[in-house]
Design a protein around this motif. Structure first.
Motif, PDB file in Angstrom:
ATOM      1  N   THR A 142      57.801  85.236 -22.886  1.00 24.80           N
ATOM      2  CA  THR A 142      56.714  86.048 -22.322  1.00 24.80           C
ATOM      3  C   THR A 142      55.365  85.411 -22.628  1.00 24.80           C
ATOM      4  O   THR A 142      54.489  85.338 -21.760  1.00 24.80           O
ATOM      5  N   GLU A 143      55.197  84.916 -23.851  1.00 18.37           N
ATOM      6  CA  GLU A 143      53.953  84.232 -24.217  1.00 18.37           C
ATOM      7  C   GLU A 143      53.753  82.962 -23.392  1.00 18.37           C
ATOM      8  O   GLU A 143      52.649  82.690 -22.913  1.00 18.37           O
ATOM      9  N   ALA A 144      54.811  82.188 -23.211  1.00 13.22           N
ATOM     10  CA  ALA A 144      54.698  80.945 -22.425  1.00 13.22           C
ATOM     11  C   ALA A 144      54.286  81.244 -20.989  1.00 13.22           C
ATOM     12  O   ALA A 144      53.401  80.585 -20.439  1.00 13.22           O
ATOM     13  N   ALA A 145      54.913  82.243 -20.381  1.00  9.68           N
ATOM     14  CA  ALA A 145      54.562  82.608 -19.008  1.00  9.68           C
ATOM     15  C   ALA A 145      53.094  83.023 -18.921  1.00  9.68           C
ATOM     16  O   ALA A 145      52.373  82.605 -18.014  1.00  9.68           O
ATOM     17  N   GLY A 146      52.648  83.825 -19.880  1.00  8.49           N
ATOM     18  CA  GLY A 146      51.259  84.271 -19.877  1.00  8.49           C
ATOM     19  C   GLY A 146      50.278  83.132 -20.106  1.00  8.49           C
ATOM     20  O   GLY A 146      49.235  83.062 -19.448  1.00  8.49           O
ATOM     21  N   PHE A 147      50.606  82.225 -21.007  1.00 17.42           N
ATOM     22  CA  PHE A 147      49.709  81.117 -21.322  1.00 17.42           C
ATOM     23  C   PHE A 147      49.535  80.182 -20.126  1.00 17.42           C
ATOM     24  O   PHE A 147      48.476  79.608 -19.923  1.00 17.42           O
ATOM     25  N   PHE A 148      50.583  80.054 -19.319  1.00 16.78           N
ATOM     26  CA  PHE A 148      50.521  79.210 -18.122  1.00 16.78           C
ATOM     27  C   PHE A 148      50.178  80.007 -16.869  1.00 16.78           C
ATOM     28  O   PHE A 148      50.065  79.432 -15.796  1.00 16.78           O
ATOM     29  N   ASN A 149      50.070  81.325 -17.007  1.00 15.62           N
ATOM     30  CA  ASN A 149      49.866  82.181 -15.844  1.00 15.62           C
ATOM     31  C   ASN A 149      50.930  81.878 -14.781  1.00 15.62           C
ATOM     32  O   ASN A 149      50.627  81.655 -13.614  1.00 15.62           O
ATOM     33  N   ALA A 150      52.183  81.828 -15.238  1.00 13.87           N
ATOM     34  CA  ALA A 150      53.317  81.500 -14.376  1.00 13.87           C
ATOM     35  C   ALA A 150      54.271  82.695 -14.318  1.00 13.87           C
ATOM     36  O   ALA A 150      54.416  83.418 -15.303  1.00 13.87           O
ATOM     37  N   PRO A 151      54.933  82.889 -13.197  1.00 15.42           N
ATOM     38  CA  PRO A 151      55.825  84.048 -13.069  1.00 15.42           C
ATOM     39  C   PRO A 151      57.150  83.909 -13.825  1.00 15.42           C
ATOM     40  O   PRO A 151      57.802  84.910 -14.090  1.00 15.42           O
ATOM     41  N   ILE A 152      57.551  82.684 -14.168  1.00 15.99           N
ATOM     42  CA  ILE A 152      58.853  82.468 -14.800  1.00 15.99           C
ATOM     43  C   ILE A 152      58.702  81.594 -16.041  1.00 15.99           C
ATOM     44  O   ILE A 152      57.996  80.583 -16.010  1.00 15.99           O
ATOM     45  N   ALA A 153      59.385  81.978 -17.112  1.00 24.04           N
ATOM     46  CA  ALA A 153      59.521  81.136 -18.301  1.00 24.04           C
ATOM     47  C   ALA A 153      60.926  81.349 -18.844  1.00 24.04           C
ATOM     48  O   ALA A 153      61.451  82.472 -18.809  1.00 24.04           O
ATOM     49  N   LEU A 154      61.534  80.271 -19.340  1.00 23.92           N
ATOM     50  CA  LEU A 154      62.930  80.320 -19.757  1.00 23.92           C
ATOM     51  C   LEU A 154      63.164  79.507 -21.021  1.00 23.92           C
ATOM     52  O   LEU A 154      62.545  78.466 -21.217  1.00 23.92           O
ATOM     53  N   VAL A 155      64.090  79.967 -21.844  1.00 20.94           N
ATOM     54  CA  VAL A 155      64.719  79.126 -22.850  1.00 20.94           C
ATOM     55  C   VAL A 155      66.041  78.732 -22.222  1.00 20.94           C
ATOM     56  O   VAL A 155      66.927  79.567 -22.037  1.00 20.94           O
ATOM     57  N   SER A 156      66.137  77.476 -21.831  1.00 21.99           N
ATOM     58  CA  SER A 156      67.293  76.973 -21.102  1.00 21.99           C
ATOM     59  C   SER A 156      68.114  76.066 -22.003  1.00 21.99           C
ATOM     60  O   SER A 156      67.578  75.116 -22.585  1.00 21.99           O
ATOM     61  N   LEU A 157      69.398  76.354 -22.121  1.00 21.60           N
ATOM     62  CA  LEU A 157      70.313  75.515 -22.889  1.00 21.60           C
ATOM     63  C   LEU A 157      71.181  74.750 -21.894  1.00 21.60           C
ATOM     64  O   LEU A 157      71.838  75.350 -21.036  1.00 21.60           O
ATOM     65  N   VAL A 158      71.163  73.427 -21.997  1.00 21.55           N
ATOM     66  CA  VAL A 158      71.848  72.572 -21.035  1.00 21.55           C
ATOM     67  C   VAL A 158      73.262  72.284 -21.545  1.00 21.55           C
ATOM     68  O   VAL A 158      73.454  71.500 -22.474  1.00 21.55           O
ATOM     69  N   ASP A 159      74.223  72.955 -20.939  1.00 21.81           N
ATOM     70  CA  ASP A 159      75.636  72.827 -21.280  1.00 21.81           C
ATOM     71  C   ASP A 159      76.242  71.708 -20.431  1.00 21.81           C
ATOM     72  O   ASP A 159      75.553  71.058 -19.636  1.00 21.81           O
ATOM     73  N   ARG A 160      77.541  71.507 -20.541  1.00 23.49           N
ATOM     74  CA  ARG A 160      78.228  70.419 -19.833  1.00 23.49           C
ATOM     75  C   ARG A 160      78.040  70.517 -18.313  1.00 23.49           C
ATOM     76  O   ARG A 160      77.695  69.541 -17.667  1.00 23.49           O
ATOM     77  N   ASN A 161      78.247  71.701 -17.739  1.00 21.53           N
ATOM     78  CA  ASN A 161      78.190  71.863 -16.277  1.00 21.53           C
ATOM     79  C   ASN A 161      77.220  72.937 -15.817  1.00 21.53           C
ATOM     80  O   ASN A 161      77.222  73.293 -14.640  1.00 21.53           O
ATOM     81  N   ARG A 162      76.443  73.465 -16.731  1.00 17.75           N
ATOM     82  CA  ARG A 162      75.533  74.555 -16.385  1.00 17.75           C
ATOM     83  C   ARG A 162      74.315  74.509 -17.302  1.00 17.75           C
ATOM     84  O   ARG A 162      74.314  73.853 -18.334  1.00 17.75           O
ATOM     85  N   GLN A 163      73.290  75.227 -16.886  1.00 21.91           N
ATOM     86  CA  GLN A 163      72.204  75.543 -17.813  1.00 21.91           C
ATOM     87  C   GLN A 163      72.235  77.058 -17.962  1.00 21.91           C
ATOM     88  O   GLN A 163      72.316  77.791 -16.980  1.00 21.91           O
ATOM     89  N   TRP A 164      72.223  77.491 -19.218  1.00 23.31           N
ATOM     90  CA  TRP A 164      72.324  78.909 -19.513  1.00 23.31           C
ATOM     91  C   TRP A 164      71.010  79.360 -20.137  1.00 23.31           C
ATOM     92  O   TRP A 164      70.457  78.679 -21.002  1.00 23.31           O
ATOM     93  N   PHE A 165      70.497  80.494 -19.689  1.00 24.99           N
ATOM     94  CA  PHE A 165      69.187  80.959 -20.119  1.00 24.99           C
ATOM     95  C   PHE A 165      69.326  81.911 -21.303  1.00 24.99           C
ATOM     96  O   PHE A 165      69.737  83.056 -21.154  1.00 24.99           O
ATOM     97  N   ARG A 166      68.960  81.408 -22.475  1.00 28.55           N
ATOM     98  CA  ARG A 166      69.047  82.184 -23.717  1.00 28.55           C
ATOM     99  C   ARG A 166      68.016  83.299 -23.724  1.00 28.55           C
ATOM    100  O   ARG A 166      68.226  84.361 -24.296  1.00 28.55           O
TER     101      ARG A 166
END
Length: 191
Positions: free
Chosen positions: A48-72
């Motif tokens: 939430t802080e990252a989205a606000g600091f960038f004034n962006a609608p989306i911010a994610l903690v993304s974990l890059v797995d073998r065949n997917r990225q999962w949003f923590r």
């Protein structure tokens, strides 16, 4: 220290990782025990802080797995994961620096990406690698906009890196809590 991807410029570290380094990266990711877990209020506050600091609608903690990225943790996006093949974060973890894509529609790596051509209609991406103590990069803290915009300021990039470090610290705190919590309490907490 920061890298901005501009139209037609290849990311210098976009080479494919070696199978051994990718296997070691995945082992480090799995050792964190953060995939497919419940929400965490501290990680949620960071996105939430990252989205606000960038004034962006989306911010994610993304974990890059073998065949997917999962949003923590996620702000402004309902889905929990996407295929790794369309992941911007896969490219971001290949380098040490903040990875920024100014206009993916004009970038050869992303112009035909389904996340650019369809929801969430990515027009801007900025991601800081989540670097563990052993140096492995397991994901990113990223911000995404559906509007084309100029490059992030040095202050924004520095803040994103600091928040990415906070995410990694939180992963270690969560891991320590899981190790010290009695098994019966962990089973109740997991429900």
């Amino acid at each position: 220290m920061f890298e901005t991807i501009r139209i037609g410029v290849m990311h210098p570290s976009s080479s494919e990782p070696t199978p051994l380094s990718e296997q070691a990266r995945l082992e480090a990711l799995y050792a964190l025990n953060q995939l497919d877990t419940g929400e965490d209020s501290e990680l949620q506050a960071i996105v939430t802080e990252a989205a606000g600091f960038f004034n962006a609608p989306i911010a994610l903690v993304s974990l890059v797995d073998r065949n997917r990225q999962w949003f923590r943790a996620r702000h402004g996006l309902d889905v929990r994961e996407t295929a790794r093949g369309c992941s911007f974060c896969t490219h971001a973890i290949r380098g040490e620096m903040v990875y920024e894509v100014i206009d993916p529609l004009k970038h050869q790596l992303f112009a035909d990406n389904p996340l650019v051509l369809g929801d969430p209609n990515i027009r801007y991406y900025c991601g800081a690698p989540l670097r563990l103590e052993n140096g492995r990069r397991v994901g990113t803290l990223c911000v995404i906009d559906d509007r084309t915009r100029g490059p992030a300021s040095e202050m924004q990039k520095s803040h994103l890196e600091k928040l990415a470090q906070d995410v990694v610290s939180r992963f270690y705190e969560l891991g320590e809590t899981a190790r010290t919590q009695p098994a019966s309490r962990r089973a109740v907490s997991a429900r």
